[in-house]
Design a protein around this motif. Structure first.
Motif, PDB file in Angstrom:
ATOM      1  N   LEU A  44       3.774   2.828 -13.915  1.00  0.00           N
ATOM      2  CA  LEU A  44       2.668   3.175 -14.486  1.00  0.00           C
ATOM      3  C   LEU A  44       1.483   3.419 -13.488  1.00  0.00           C
ATOM      4  N   GLU A  45       0.403   3.848 -13.720  1.00  0.00           N
ATOM      5  CA  GLU A  45      -0.477   4.055 -13.024  1.00  0.00           C
ATOM      6  C   GLU A  45      -1.275   2.932 -12.445  1.00  0.00           C
ATOM      7  N   ASN A  46      -0.930   1.886 -13.238  1.00  0.00           N
ATOM      8  CA  ASN A  46      -1.786   0.736 -12.857  1.00  0.00           C
ATOM      9  C   ASN A  46      -0.711  -0.450 -12.537  1.00  0.00           C
ATOM     10  N   THR A  47       0.330  -0.287 -11.918  1.00  0.00           N
ATOM     11  CA  THR A  47       1.184  -1.334 -11.564  1.00  0.00           C
ATOM     12  C   THR A  47       1.925  -1.097 -10.359  1.00  0.00           C
ATOM     13  N   GLY A  48       1.912  -2.232  -9.442  1.00  0.00           N
ATOM     14  CA  GLY A  48       2.012  -2.176  -8.340  1.00  0.00           C
ATOM     15  C   GLY A  48       2.900  -3.496  -7.908  1.00  0.00           C
ATOM     16  N   PHE A  49       2.695  -3.973  -6.721  1.00  0.00           N
ATOM     17  CA  PHE A  49       3.672  -5.298  -6.178  1.00  0.00           C
ATOM     18  C   PHE A  49       3.254  -5.882  -5.071  1.00  0.00           C
ATOM     19  N   ARG A  50       3.542  -6.923  -4.742  1.00  0.00           N
ATOM     20  CA  ARG A  50       3.224  -7.721  -3.449  1.00  0.00           C
ATOM     21  C   ARG A  50       4.592  -8.512  -3.382  1.00  0.00           C
ATOM     22  N   ASP A  55      12.198  -0.216  -7.954  1.00  0.00           N
ATOM     23  CA  ASP A  55      11.531   0.441  -6.678  1.00  0.00           C
ATOM     24  C   ASP A  55      10.937  -0.767  -6.040  1.00  0.00           C
ATOM     25  N   ALA A  56      10.332  -1.903  -6.499  1.00  0.00           N
ATOM     26  CA  ALA A  56       9.746  -2.663  -5.819  1.00  0.00           C
ATOM     27  C   ALA A  56      10.690  -3.815  -5.222  1.00  0.00           C
ATOM     28  N   MET A  57      12.055  -4.013  -5.873  1.00  0.00           N
ATOM     29  CA  MET A  57      12.783  -4.851  -5.468  1.00  0.00           C
ATOM     30  C   MET A  57      13.633  -4.119  -4.146  1.00  0.00           C
ATOM     31  N   GLU A  84       1.097  -6.764 -11.172  1.00  0.00           N
ATOM     32  CA  GLU A  84       2.104  -6.854 -10.209  1.00  0.00           C
ATOM     33  C   GLU A  84       3.553  -7.651 -10.640  1.00  0.00           C
ATOM     34  N   TRP A  85       4.616  -6.713 -10.168  1.00  0.00           N
ATOM     35  CA  TRP A  85       5.888  -7.274 -10.457  1.00  0.00           C
ATOM     36  C   TRP A  85       6.213  -8.707  -9.746  1.00  0.00           C
ATOM     37  N   CYS A  86       6.936  -9.353 -10.869  1.00  0.00           N
ATOM     38  CA  CYS A  86       7.480 -10.540 -10.623  1.00  0.00           C
ATOM     39  C   CYS A  86       8.978 -10.442 -10.757  1.00  0.00           C
ATOM     40  N   SER A  87       9.694 -11.469 -10.036  1.00  0.00           N
ATOM     41  CA  SER A  87      11.135 -11.424 -10.070  1.00  0.00           C
ATOM     42  C   SER A  87      11.759 -12.006 -11.368  1.00  0.00           C
ATOM     43  N   ASP A  88      10.978 -12.769 -12.068  1.00  0.00           N
ATOM     44  CA  ASP A  88      11.484 -13.194 -13.452  1.00  0.00           C
ATOM     45  C   ASP A  88      11.805 -12.583 -14.671  1.00  0.00           C
ATOM     46  N   THR A 132       0.935  -1.010   0.075  1.00  0.00           N
ATOM     47  CA  THR A 132       0.122  -0.056   0.009  1.00  0.00           C
ATOM     48  C   THR A 132       0.975   1.200   0.007  1.00  0.00           C
ATOM     49  N   ASN A 133       0.247   2.539  -0.253  1.00  0.00           N
ATOM     50  CA  ASN A 133       0.756   3.635  -0.336  1.00  0.00           C
ATOM     51  C   ASN A 133       1.588   3.913   1.397  1.00  0.00           C
ATOM     52  N   ALA A 134       0.480   3.511   2.427  1.00  0.00           N
ATOM     53  CA  ALA A 134       1.117   3.555   3.545  1.00  0.00           C
ATOM     54  C   ALA A 134       2.486   2.759   3.875  1.00  0.00           C
ATOM     55  N   GLN A 135       2.405   1.572   3.366  1.00  0.00           N
ATOM     56  CA  GLN A 135       3.734   0.864   3.823  1.00  0.00           C
ATOM     57  C   GLN A 135       4.964   1.263   2.884  1.00  0.00           C
ATOM     58  N   PHE A 136       4.922   1.802   1.577  1.00  0.00           N
ATOM     59  CA  PHE A 136       5.804   2.299   0.860  1.00  0.00           C
ATOM     60  C   PHE A 136       6.187   3.750   1.274  1.00  0.00           C
ATOM     61  N   ALA A 137       5.497   4.537   1.982  1.00  0.00           N
ATOM     62  CA  ALA A 137       5.488   5.813   2.475  1.00  0.00           C
ATOM     63  C   ALA A 137       6.662   5.479   3.707  1.00  0.00           C
ATOM     64  N   GLU A 138       6.482   4.582   4.600  1.00  0.00           N
ATOM     65  CA  GLU A 138       7.173   3.889   5.429  1.00  0.00           C
ATOM     66  C   GLU A 138       8.595   3.739   5.201  1.00  0.00           C
ATOM     67  N   PHE A 139       8.923   2.940   3.986  1.00  0.00           N
ATOM     68  CA  PHE A 139       9.939   2.608   3.413  1.00  0.00           C
ATOM     69  C   PHE A 139      10.691   3.985   2.851  1.00  0.00           C
ATOM     70  N   VAL A 140      10.016   4.740   2.349  1.00  0.00           N
ATOM     71  CA  VAL A 140      10.883   5.710   1.758  1.00  0.00           C
ATOM     72  C   VAL A 140      11.344   6.994   2.995  1.00  0.00           C
ATOM     73  N   ALA A 141      10.423   7.146   4.022  1.00  0.00           N
ATOM     74  CA  ALA A 141      10.922   7.669   5.162  1.00  0.00           C
ATOM     75  C   ALA A 141      11.957   7.213   6.044  1.00  0.00           C
ATOM     76  N   ALA A 142      12.298   5.934   5.958  1.00  0.00           N
ATOM     77  CA  ALA A 142      13.148   5.387   6.682  1.00  0.00           C
ATOM     78  C   ALA A 142      14.518   5.455   5.791  1.00  0.00           C
ATOM     79  N   THR A 143      14.315   5.318   4.541  1.00  0.00           N
ATOM     80  CA  THR A 143      15.611   5.189   3.580  1.00  0.00           C
ATOM     81  C   THR A 143      15.948   6.245   2.943  1.00  0.00           C
ATOM     82  N   GLY A 144      15.030   7.312   2.736  1.00  0.00           N
ATOM     83  CA  GLY A 144      15.297   8.290   1.851  1.00  0.00           C
ATOM     84  C   GLY A 144      15.367   7.978   0.404  1.00  0.00           C
ATOM     85  N   TYR A 145      14.637   6.555  -0.268  1.00  0.00           N
ATOM     86  CA  TYR A 145      14.656   6.274  -1.502  1.00  0.00           C
ATOM     87  C   TYR A 145      14.102   7.084  -2.436  1.00  0.00           C
ATOM     88  N   VAL A 146      14.447   7.355  -3.310  1.00  0.00           N
ATOM     89  CA  VAL A 146      13.846   8.178  -4.631  1.00  0.00           C
ATOM     90  C   VAL A 146      13.570   7.280  -5.664  1.00  0.00           C
TER      91      VAL A 146
END
Length: 380
Positions: free
Chosen positions: A369-375, A212-214, A299-303, A114-128
């Motif tokens: 993209l506006e329609n791509t995320g991940f788990r 980003d997902a990785m 959703e992104w996969c590793s392959d 989710t946006n909240a989970q990703f925001a936590e990651f960005v806040a902790a790491t400064g990731y761009v």
């Protein structure tokens, strides 16, 4: 769609692969004539096969791993053997042949990140994120046809592709008619400058590249699922079903997933109560308790993606496969691709059945993209 020389120069990197969103039978862009030509009978792709745009270097998050690596919010998937790939007649060529796969058990996120989970990651790491960085032309031109002219500097800015429905019905062979290159579009502003995720903390994060997902997965002490793990989980560990919920068509009965209803791409009736993204857990989960394994966001996969990969493993039993050693897409041989699964809110049966459990698509690792995320998943 014919493009003038100046228009093609400005939007080559955004439009070139949009023509590649068609199925394997579609024609690729005829760039020597500055045209985007496609097979008008081929409507099965879902706008995720887009061009590589950015340098791939990203901030290192290895030393900033999240301390909470518990299985909170995850579901255990017991290992087993299953037939991966399609047996019905509805699939694209890269979904065949079905082949036997054996997997160890694994944990998988019950929802898309989710946006909240990703925001936590960005806040902790400064990731761009990728979309927040301007394209590197020297890197970009290596993944475009030789001689592609450099776009104007006004185009080479931090931006991403946003869904922009046309006002009138268009032919479905040219996705460039419903995607626009929007300055300032990124995970915080999914529709471009002025948009926001405020109040949408429980929506899936979008406008995130594979890189980003990785990075998020590494920080969270997890990883991206392999394509085989993703399909096994989407099936709910059930054999021979077309969708995560079973075999009933998405349009029948009550809404089962966040997909497109009406006439794509001009009118979404909102029968499922959503005309765009939906919050996670808005629809009934599959038998394993996993939400949105069909629709909402790809959703992104590793392959790596290779359209012929299934043929190479069809003869025997593939144990915990991690996909091909390298990517190959005949439509864009110079642009390595990663697998995306599950379809999105833009999938409609007239154009895209990405919500099938066997449907495969591909996208360059630096595309957002506006329609791509991940788990995420973990084996620990």
């Amino acid at each position: 769609m014919l493009l003038s020389k100046s228009t093609f120069a400005s939007y080559a990197f955004a439009l070139l692969c949009l023509s590649g969103c068609n199925s394997g039978e579609g024609k690729v862009a005829e760039t020597s004539q500055q045209t985007i030509a496609t097979d008008t009978a081929s409507h099965t792709a879902c706008s995720s096969n887009l061009p590589a745009r950015f340098a791939t270097s990203t901030p290192d998050t290895a030393g900033q791993q999240h301390q909470n690596t518990s299985h909170t919010g995850m579901v255990w998937v017991k290992g087993g053997t299953f037939g991966m790939g399609a047996t019905d007649a509805e699939g694209r060529p890269d979904e065949y042949p079905q082949h036997q796969v054996k997997l160890n058990g694994f944990w998988i996120d019950a929802t898309e990140v989710t946006n909240a989970q990703f925001a936590e990651f960005v806040a902790a790491t400064g990731y761009v994120t990728t979309a927040e960085r301007a394209p590197d032309w020297e890197e970009l031109k290596q993944q475009l046809p030789p001689g592609t002219p450099k776009p104007h500097d006004s185009v080479l800015v931090a931006a991403s592709l946003v869904f922009s429905p046309p006002v009138q019905q268009v032919a479905l062979h040219n996705p460039a008619q419903w995607w626009s290159w929007q300055k300032g579009a990124n995970w915080r502003q999914p529709q471009g400058s002025g948009s926001s995720i405020k109040g949408k903390e429980n929506y899936p994060v979008v406008q995130v590249s594979w890189h980003d997902a990785m990075a998020y997965a590494q920080w969270a002490g997890k990883r991206l699922p392999t394509e085989a793990e993703w399909e096994f989980a989407a099936r709910g560990a059930k054999a021979d079903q077309l969708y995560p919920w079973g075999n009933e068509a998405v349009e029948q009965g009550k809404p089962k997933a966040n997909t497109w209803q009406g006439t794509f791409p001009t009118k979404n009736t909102g029968w499922d109560e959503y005309s765009g993204l939906a919050p996670v857990k808005s629809f009934t989960p599959n038998k394993l308790g996993l939400y949105d394994m069909a629709g909402n966001v790809w959703e992104w996969c590793s392959d790596w993606y290779d359209a012929n990969y299934y043929k190479t493993v069809a003869a025997g039993l593939a144990e915990n496969p991690k996909g091909p050693a390298r990517s190959y897409d005949s439509q864009e041989p110079d642009a390595p691709k990663r697998v995306v699964r599950g379809g999105s809110f833009m999938c409609h049966s007239s154009y895209c059945k990405g919500y099938r459990v066997t449907s495969r698509m591909k996208s360059s690792a630096d595309t957002s993209l506006e329609n791509t995320g991940f788990r995420c998943v973990t084996s620990n």
